[in-house]
Enzyme design. Structure first.
Site, PDB file in Angstrom:
ATOM      1  N   GLU A   1     -12.517  15.705   5.421  1.00  0.00           N
ATOM      2  CA  GLU A   1     -11.323  15.738   4.578  1.00  0.00           C
ATOM      3  C   GLU A   1     -10.202  15.045   5.334  1.00  0.00           C
ATOM      4  O   GLU A   1      -9.739  15.533   6.362  1.00  0.00           O
ATOM      5  CB  GLU A   1     -10.919  17.181   4.259  1.00  0.00           C
ATOM      6  CG  GLU A   1      -9.620  17.290   3.477  1.00  0.00           C
ATOM      7  CD  GLU A   1      -9.109  18.716   3.366  1.00  0.00           C
ATOM      8  OE1 GLU A   1      -7.878  18.907   3.343  1.00  0.00           O
ATOM      9  OE2 GLU A   1      -9.936  19.653   3.327  1.00  0.00           O
TER      10      GLU A   1
ATOM     11  N   ARG B   1      -1.319  12.382   5.248  1.00  0.00           N
ATOM     12  CA  ARG B   1      -0.091  12.642   6.001  1.00  0.00           C
ATOM     13  C   ARG B   1       0.353  11.452   6.834  1.00  0.00           C
ATOM     14  O   ARG B   1       1.380  11.524   7.501  1.00  0.00           O
ATOM     15  CB  ARG B   1      -0.285  13.851   6.933  1.00  0.00           C
ATOM     16  CG  ARG B   1      -0.672  15.138   6.232  1.00  0.00           C
ATOM     17  CD  ARG B   1      -0.834  16.258   7.245  1.00  0.00           C
ATOM     18  NE  ARG B   1      -1.474  17.424   6.649  1.00  0.00           N
ATOM     19  CZ  ARG B   1      -1.817  18.511   7.324  1.00  0.00           C
ATOM     20  NH1 ARG B   1      -1.569  18.579   8.622  1.00  0.00           N
ATOM     21  NH2 ARG B   1      -2.402  19.529   6.716  1.00  0.00           N
TER      22      ARG B   1
ATOM     23  N   LYS C   1      -8.966  26.498  -2.599  1.00  0.00           N
ATOM     24  CA  LYS C   1      -8.526  26.474  -1.210  1.00  0.00           C
ATOM     25  C   LYS C   1      -7.568  27.643  -1.010  1.00  0.00           C
ATOM     26  O   LYS C   1      -6.733  27.921  -1.872  1.00  0.00           O
ATOM     27  CB  LYS C   1      -7.812  25.160  -0.911  1.00  0.00           C
ATOM     28  CG  LYS C   1      -7.187  25.100   0.483  1.00  0.00           C
ATOM     29  CD  LYS C   1      -6.668  23.705   0.781  1.00  0.00           C
ATOM     30  CE  LYS C   1      -6.019  23.661   2.159  1.00  0.00           C
ATOM     31  NZ  LYS C   1      -5.763  22.282   2.616  1.00  0.00           N
TER      32      LYS C   1
END
Length: 205
Positions: free
Chosen positions: A39, A43, A127
């Site tokens: 994953e 960012r 999540k």
């Protein structure tokens, strides 16, 4: 999200790529260590390019995009070649954007009300973020009986010290962790260290 992702590996590596040239070696090291999932968090400026490069050059890994926080990012990640999406939270517009990509995706939840809202929207796999700050394994253990339909990938504050406590819970399929790709190892291009850390995740289950 389909159950196959939550059950594919015990730990989904959550990876921040600062240098695009590190993307493919990291992915290959994870595969060599027996963790064929990654994953990549959106960012950094090179994140989408990293997804594209891994998708093209390391087809044996399932590459996803994390930290999806705007509807536009969902489409951008899909266009770059992401095979699944992960969001730290959820809004109606974000959910719609992720669904519109037709990719498997994990919306984020941190409270009982958020879990119930997502269940109403048709999600059963979520999540849990930020896991440790939101009550940790004890929180998930507490909500299993009243909300047995929900399964989780906890992320945020997960380490080798507490991962097993999460993985032992019936409503946890896997955890997300950043410790498989430590910054020092990446900076030194010590890919063998990442292979070893990935291989060690098999001992957590």
């Amino acid at each position: 999200m389909t159950a196959s992702l939550l059950d594919r590996v015990p730990v989904i590596p959550v990876v921040v790529i600062e240098n695009l040239d590190h993307a493919v070696p990291i992915a290959r090291a994870l595969v060599a260590g027996g963790v064929p999932v990654i994953e990549l968090t959106l960012r950094t400026p090179v994140a989408l390019d990293a997804i594209e490069r891994i998708a093209a050059e390391v087809p044996e890994i399932l590459v996803g995009a994390g930290t999806i926080i705007t509807p536009g990012q969902a489409k951008q990640a899909a266009d770059a070649g992401a095979q699944f999406l992960v969001s730290p939270g959820c809004t109606p517009s974000l959910t719609k954007a992720m669904r519109d990509t037709e990719l498997p995706h994990l919306p984020g939840a941190a409270t009982v009300s958020e879990v119930l809202t997502l269940l109403e929207a048709g999600y059963t796999e979520l999540k849990f973020f930020p896991a440790e700050a939101s009550g940790g394994a004890n929180f998930l253990k507490s909500i299993h009986s009243p909300i047995p339909a929900a399964r989780f990938c906890p992320t945020g504050g997960i380490s080798t010290a507490n991962a097993s406590a999460y993985l032992a819970l019936p409503n946890v399929g896997c955890v997300g962790g950043s410790w498989l790709t430590p910054a020092a190892a990446v900076a030194e291009q010590d890919w063998d260290a990442i292979v070893a850390l990935a291989a060690a995740t098999a001992e957590l289950v």
